[in-house]
Motif scaffolding. Structure first.
Motif, short mmCIF file in Angstrom:
data_model
loop_
_atom_site.label_atom_id
_atom_site.label_comp_id
_atom_site.label_asym_id
_atom_site.label_seq_id
_atom_site.Cartn_x
_atom_site.Cartn_y
_atom_site.Cartn_z
N UNK A 20 0.81 -1.22 0.00
CA UNK A 20 0.00 0.00 0.00
C UNK A 20 0.84 1.26 0.00
N UNK A 21 2.16 1.12 0.10
CA UNK A 21 3.03 2.29 0.25
C UNK A 21 3.63 2.73 -1.08
N UNK A 22 3.82 4.04 -1.21
CA UNK A 22 4.59 4.61 -2.30
C UNK A 22 5.92 5.09 -1.73
N UNK A 23 7.00 4.82 -2.45
CA UNK A 23 8.34 5.12 -1.95
C UNK A 23 9.11 5.92 -2.99
N UNK A 24 9.91 6.89 -2.52
CA UNK A 24 10.81 7.64 -3.39
C UNK A 24 12.25 7.24 -3.06
N UNK A 25 12.98 6.87 -4.12
CA UNK A 25 14.37 6.47 -4.01
C UNK A 25 15.19 7.43 -4.88
N UNK A 26 16.25 7.99 -4.34
CA UNK A 26 17.10 8.91 -5.11
C UNK A 26 18.53 8.38 -5.10
N UNK A 27 19.06 8.10 -6.30
CA UNK A 27 20.42 7.58 -6.43
C UNK A 27 20.63 6.37 -5.53
N UNK A 28 19.63 5.51 -5.48
CA UNK A 28 19.72 4.30 -4.69
C UNK A 28 19.51 4.47 -3.21
N UNK A 29 19.26 5.71 -2.76
CA UNK A 29 19.07 6.01 -1.34
C UNK A 29 17.58 6.19 -1.04
N UNK A 30 17.07 5.40 -0.11
CA UNK A 30 15.66 5.54 0.28
C UNK A 30 15.47 6.92 0.92
N UNK A 31 14.50 7.67 0.41
CA UNK A 31 14.23 9.00 0.95
C UNK A 31 13.04 9.00 1.89
N UNK A 32 11.90 8.53 1.40
CA UNK A 32 10.68 8.60 2.20
C UNK A 32 9.61 7.74 1.56
N UNK A 33 8.57 7.46 2.36
CA UNK A 33 7.42 6.76 1.81
C UNK A 33 6.15 7.32 2.44
N UNK A 34 5.03 6.73 2.09
CA UNK A 34 3.74 7.25 2.53
C UNK A 34 3.22 6.54 3.78
N UNK A 35 4.13 5.92 4.55
CA UNK A 35 3.70 5.08 5.68
C UNK A 35 3.22 5.87 6.88
N UNK A 36 3.78 7.07 7.13
CA UNK A 36 3.49 7.73 8.40
C UNK A 36 3.29 9.22 8.21
N UNK A 37 4.38 9.96 8.16
CA UNK A 37 4.28 11.40 7.95
C UNK A 37 4.28 12.23 9.22
N UNK A 38 4.36 11.58 10.39
CA UNK A 38 4.27 12.37 11.62
C UNK A 38 5.44 13.36 11.75
N UNK A 39 6.64 12.94 11.32
CA UNK A 39 7.78 13.85 11.48
C UNK A 39 7.72 15.00 10.47
N UNK A 40 7.20 14.73 9.26
CA UNK A 40 7.05 15.82 8.28
C UNK A 40 5.99 16.82 8.74
N UNK A 41 4.92 16.31 9.35
CA UNK A 41 3.90 17.22 9.88
C UNK A 41 4.44 18.01 11.07
N UNK A 42 5.23 17.34 11.91
CA UNK A 42 5.79 18.03 13.07
C UNK A 42 6.79 19.10 12.63
N UNK A 43 7.48 18.86 11.53
CA UNK A 43 8.39 19.87 10.99
C UNK A 43 7.67 21.19 10.78
#
Length: 232
Positions: free
Chosen positions: A32-55
């Protein structure tokens, strides 16, 4: 349970892969998750988001603590999967909301692509705009000013996606961030781990009331938000 040849549905599915000016970016679906990978490095996915919201909330709270600002302007560095943008747009306190994103692929994934469900309502908000640019170039060249700048373009000051991003977290790079902040504006920087060295660099760059706020995660080391109030 180990993945077997019969568990192919548990393997990530590549939805889009592009080679851009800063390297390869990939959008994957894993269950169920969407994930963004940049240059082979995992960046983020749609699993949670609490830290992005807290930012975003940490920046808003710091602004409130420094005095009332009607409809403060917000700059978000990095569109990602859209958690920060969607959360900001859902808050009527914010005035103009600009999101700087350098990867055309990420923008396309939100504009009618697989990530549209995360951000469509926010992007339809008249307060919101997407700026396609490198954040370092934007803060050094724009004539716009903001009350808060939320950075979430790397895994933190000590773990950048590309080598060129390292300059953003130097004293010179932070001076560029301070340049676009209105007097007493707030800089909030997301990181996957604390960085005492970065705290010191913030002070060297002239930021005041520097502190680090921990954000609990499901497992592992807590995420953090580094905060500083700009000069004036």
């Amino acid at each position: 349970m180990p993945v077997t040849s019969h568990d192919s549905h548990d393997l990530p599915e590549v939805l889009d892969r592009r080679e851009g000016p800063y390297g390869e970016v990939v959008l994957r679906r894993h269950g169920a998750l969407l994930q963004i990978i940049a240059n082979g490095c995992f960046l983020m996915d749609t699993s949670d988001g609490r830290s992005e919201r807290r930012l975003v909330d940490a920046a808003a709270d710091a602004l409130t603590a420094s005095g009332e600002r009607p409809a403060p302007h917000l700059l978000i560095g990095g569109l990602g999967v859209g958690f920060s943008l969607a959360h900001a747009a859902a808050d009527p306190r914010w005035g103009r909301i600009a999101v700087v994103e350098r990867e055309r692929a990420v923008i396309d994934w939100h504009l009618g692509g697989p990530l549209a469900g995360m951000s469509a309502e926010a992007l339809a908000d008249p307060r919101t705009e997407i700026v396609e640019a490198d954040l370092i170039d934007h803060v050094n060249e724009t004539s716009a000013t903001y009350d808060a700048l939320c950075l979430d373009i790397d895994n933190g000051p000590d773990w950048t996606v590309t080598d060129g991003n390292g300059g953003l977290y130097s004293a010179a790079g932070l001076a560029g961030c301070a340049r676009v902040l209105r007097p007493g504006g707030v800089l909030a920087v997301w990181s996957a781990q604390p960085s005492p060295e970065f705290e010191e660099t913030l002070r060297i760059a002239g930021f005041q009331q520097v502190r680090t706020e921990e954000i609990p995660v499901a497992r592992g080391v807590p995420d953090v938000v580094h905060l500083g109030v700009g000069p004036g």
